[in-house]
Design a protein around this motif. Structure first.
Motif, short mmCIF file in Angstrom:
data_model
loop_
_atom_site.label_atom_id
_atom_site.label_comp_id
_atom_site.label_asym_id
_atom_site.label_seq_id
_atom_site.Cartn_x
_atom_site.Cartn_y
_atom_site.Cartn_z
N PRO A 66 0.82 -1.21 0.00
CA PRO A 66 0.00 0.00 0.00
C PRO A 66 0.85 1.26 0.00
O PRO A 66 2.05 1.24 0.31
N ASP A 68 0.84 3.75 2.02
CA ASP A 68 1.32 4.17 3.32
C ASP A 68 2.35 3.22 3.91
O ASP A 68 2.78 3.37 5.04
N GLY A 136 -3.75 1.00 -5.63
CA GLY A 136 -3.92 0.88 -4.20
C GLY A 136 -4.87 -0.24 -3.81
O GLY A 136 -5.34 -1.01 -4.66
N ARG A 149 -10.00 3.03 0.84
CA ARG A 149 -9.11 4.07 1.34
C ARG A 149 -8.62 3.72 2.73
O ARG A 149 -9.29 3.01 3.49
N SER A 150 -7.47 4.26 3.10
CA SER A 150 -6.86 3.94 4.39
C SER A 150 -7.70 4.43 5.56
O SER A 150 -7.66 3.85 6.65
N ASP A 151 -8.50 5.51 5.35
CA ASP A 151 -9.33 6.01 6.45
C ASP A 151 -10.59 5.17 6.65
O ASP A 151 -11.31 5.35 7.63
N ASP A 154 -8.15 -1.27 6.51
CA ASP A 154 -6.90 -1.82 6.02
C ASP A 154 -7.19 -3.08 5.22
O ASP A 154 -8.09 -3.87 5.58
#
Length: 580
Positions: A66, A68, A136, A149-151, A154
């Motif tokens: 990913p 991040d 992603g 999305r990461s928010d 995971d």
């Protein structure tokens, strides 16, 4: 290296770790729990990635990380220190730290990335899987994709509730408000909506075809961008982009005259048996395959396996037949509806083109124009009544044997080769007689039909191939005039064919007469029951005999050839006098 968004975080120790890992083919994190092969983290052109297995070993795979963790952009990386118990990446003595420590990767986490895609849950009897792609993390459902999305969650730990919500909003309901890749809609300007989108290289502003960079202050909350600020950025970008100016110049407005009579759309074409098979098996195959290309290849392989079984394709062939029947009925209703609309419109304006059925092809238009120029419908009617030309004995043989051969051989080329082989065997065994008789009767039938039409002025002078209707009288008159102008001996075969006459027979040469006299003895073999020479071998033997024959024999056949030539010239002069 594609790792850090902030260059100030790249310390000498971290750079040394990255360079050493590239020289040593990555950094080993440990053996994978599933098979014991090493999992190592490596630095590529676009950032960090995982390799499961050794380079050049069968079964070795690579896996994305990913953003991040160390993929594209590398946002959120801990480049200045490692995780708990992993040691400090920038140690006091300046030694290079382990690359896994720099990225905050553990063996357990890396093994989880290597095991992707993973099934999160089942929704409506279809699996929801999580994986990482070029853009992603994402969730896959019914061969459609929604970004994770990461928010939101995971990719390794997303739970069933979150996955169902993302799939429902992003795939099933198609995000209700926004389209694919749209994060927020800021408002309308000049007839189009200003949007915030997520792309390959990050978040950006979009209006029509103009894309502008999103200010970094709004990356975390893209929906908070003021509309006026976004509009100023888009206007500045549009003023500096030559592509938008070219687009305005190249835009062509449709004329109102091109509208015509609106017709309903034609019905959807029927599916083949293979497409019915794919529709049934695609959901099952998509669970095992990750890419669309692999799914297509697997479906083609499964379809080929059903070829040998009796009932493997029967179900799908029946579905295709029923689908085709329903399509024909809908098509007939659609044509009736189009005819009714055109009749009510009083023929004003040209109808709009709707699919293949509503428009003529170029070939059809050429045919209609040529028929109108040569007499219209009468010419077409006469051309359709031309006698069917006779088939040769070989073609009658192929028509009789093709169904039997097609059951044994599948491809068209192999069927043709097998028919040619059987025809040659029939000639060697003397089994061509029935087909020669059928061909003779067919030829006689054709001659009778041509003679019957000759009284109507349709057949050409002298028999043979009939010219198209509407041109017979003109060509016949032209033939008689040309015959009066010059003697028959000066007419060429090309002009004879052009005037509708048969091609004049040519006198056989001395070599052809020699072959006719010797062929039977050569083709019969040596007479002791041995194999007979083939057609090609017979021709070679005859050519060798002609080269080696004595002068007396050669002079004999040359004299026969001269005599045949004189006979033909005499017959041609007699025919010319009869025509005059």
């Amino acid at each position: 290296m594609g790792l850090a968004s902030d260059l100030s975080s790249l310390t000498p120790t971290v750079l040394r770790s990255i360079l050493e890992s590239r020289e040593s083919d990555g950094a080993i994190l440990g053996p994978h729990p599933a098979d014991g092969r090493n999992v190592r983290v490596k630095i590529g052109r676009y950032g960090a990635f995982l390799q499961w297995g050794e380079e050049g070993e069968d079964g070795t795979t690579t896996h994305s990380l990913p953003k991040d963790v160390g993929g594209l952009g590398g946002r959120g990386l801990d480049l200045k220190g490692g995780g708990d118990g992993a040691g400090d990446a920038s140690s006091a003595n300046g030694e290079a730290a382990h690359l896994g420590t720099v990225l905050g990767l553990t063996l357990e986490t890396a093994a989880g990335y290597c095991d992707l895609p993973r099934t999160v849950c089942v929704l409506n009897e279809l699996n929801v899987t999580a994986a990482i792609g070029p853009y992603g993390p994402y969730l896959k459902y019914n061969n459609s994709f929604a970004s994770l999305r990461s928010d939101i969650g995971d990719v390794l730990t997303v739970d069933e509730e979150t996955a169902v919500r993302v799939v429902t909003e992003g795939i099933i309901n198609k995000s209700s408000k926004f389209g694919r890749g749209v994060l927020a809609e800021l408002g309308d300007k000049d007839g189009s909506t200003v949007r915030v989108k997520e792309g390959r290289f990050g978040t950006y502003l979009n209006w029509k075809r103009v894309n502008a960079k999103l200010p970094s202050a709004y990356v975390d909350n893209p929906g908070d961008v003021p509309l006026e600020e976004a509009w100023e950025l888009i206007q500045a970008k549009a003023g500096s982009s030559p592509s938008t100016k070219r687009g305005k110049k190249g835009t062509k407005k449709k004329k109102d005259d091109d509208a015509g009579v609106p017709l309903p759309p034609p019905p959807k074409r029927s599916l083949s048996s293979y497409l019915h098979f794919c529709a049934e098996k695609r959901g099952e195959v998509s669970e095992r395959m990750s890419s669309l290309g692999e799914v297509s290849k697997e479906l083609a392989r499964l379809w080929k396996e059903t070829e040998g079984s009796k009932d493997g394709r029967t179900k799908y062939e029946d579905l295709a037949a029923a689908d085709k029947l329903a399509y024909e009925e809908k098509k007939a209703e659609w044509r009736e509806e189009c005819d009714r609309i055109l009749a009510e419109s009083g023929g004003k304006g040209a109808p709009q083109k709707r699919g293949r059925a509503a428009s003529k092809s170029t070939k059809q238009r050429r045919k209609s124009s040529s028929s109108s120029s040569t007499g219209g419908g009468k010419a077409s009617a006469k051309n359709s009544s031309l006698p069917k030309r006779p088939l040769s004995a070989y073609l009658h043989f192929c028509a009789a044997k093709r169904p039997e051969v097609s059951q044994k051989v599948k491809s068209l080329g192999e069927v043709s080769k097998e028919l040619a082989r059987l025809w040659a065997a029939a000639g060697e065994n003397g089994e061509r007689g029935p087909y020669d008789e059928v061909a003779a009767r067919d030829k006689e039938r054709y001659r009778r039909e041509v003679d019957n039409d000759a009284d109507d002025g349709v057949a050409a002078a002298g028999g043979g191939r009939r010219p198209p209707a509407g041109k017979t009288a003109k060509k016949t008159t032209k033939t008689k005039k040309s015959a009066k102008r010059r003697p028959a001996s000066s007419s060429s075969p090309k002009s004879a064919r052009k005037n509708g006459q048969k091609k004049s027979p040519r006198a056989p040469s001395a070599y052809m007469l020699f072959c006719g006299a010797k062929r039977a003895s050569v083709a019969g073999g040596d007479g002791d029951g041995g194999p007979k020479p083939s057609f090609g071998e017979t021709a070679k033997i005859l050519a060798e005999m002609w080269r080696e024959c004595d002068e007396e024999t050669r002079a004999h056949f040359v004299g026969l050839a001269e005599e045949e030539k004189r006979k033909l010239l005499a017959e041609a002069d007699a025919m010319a006098e009869a025509v005059v």
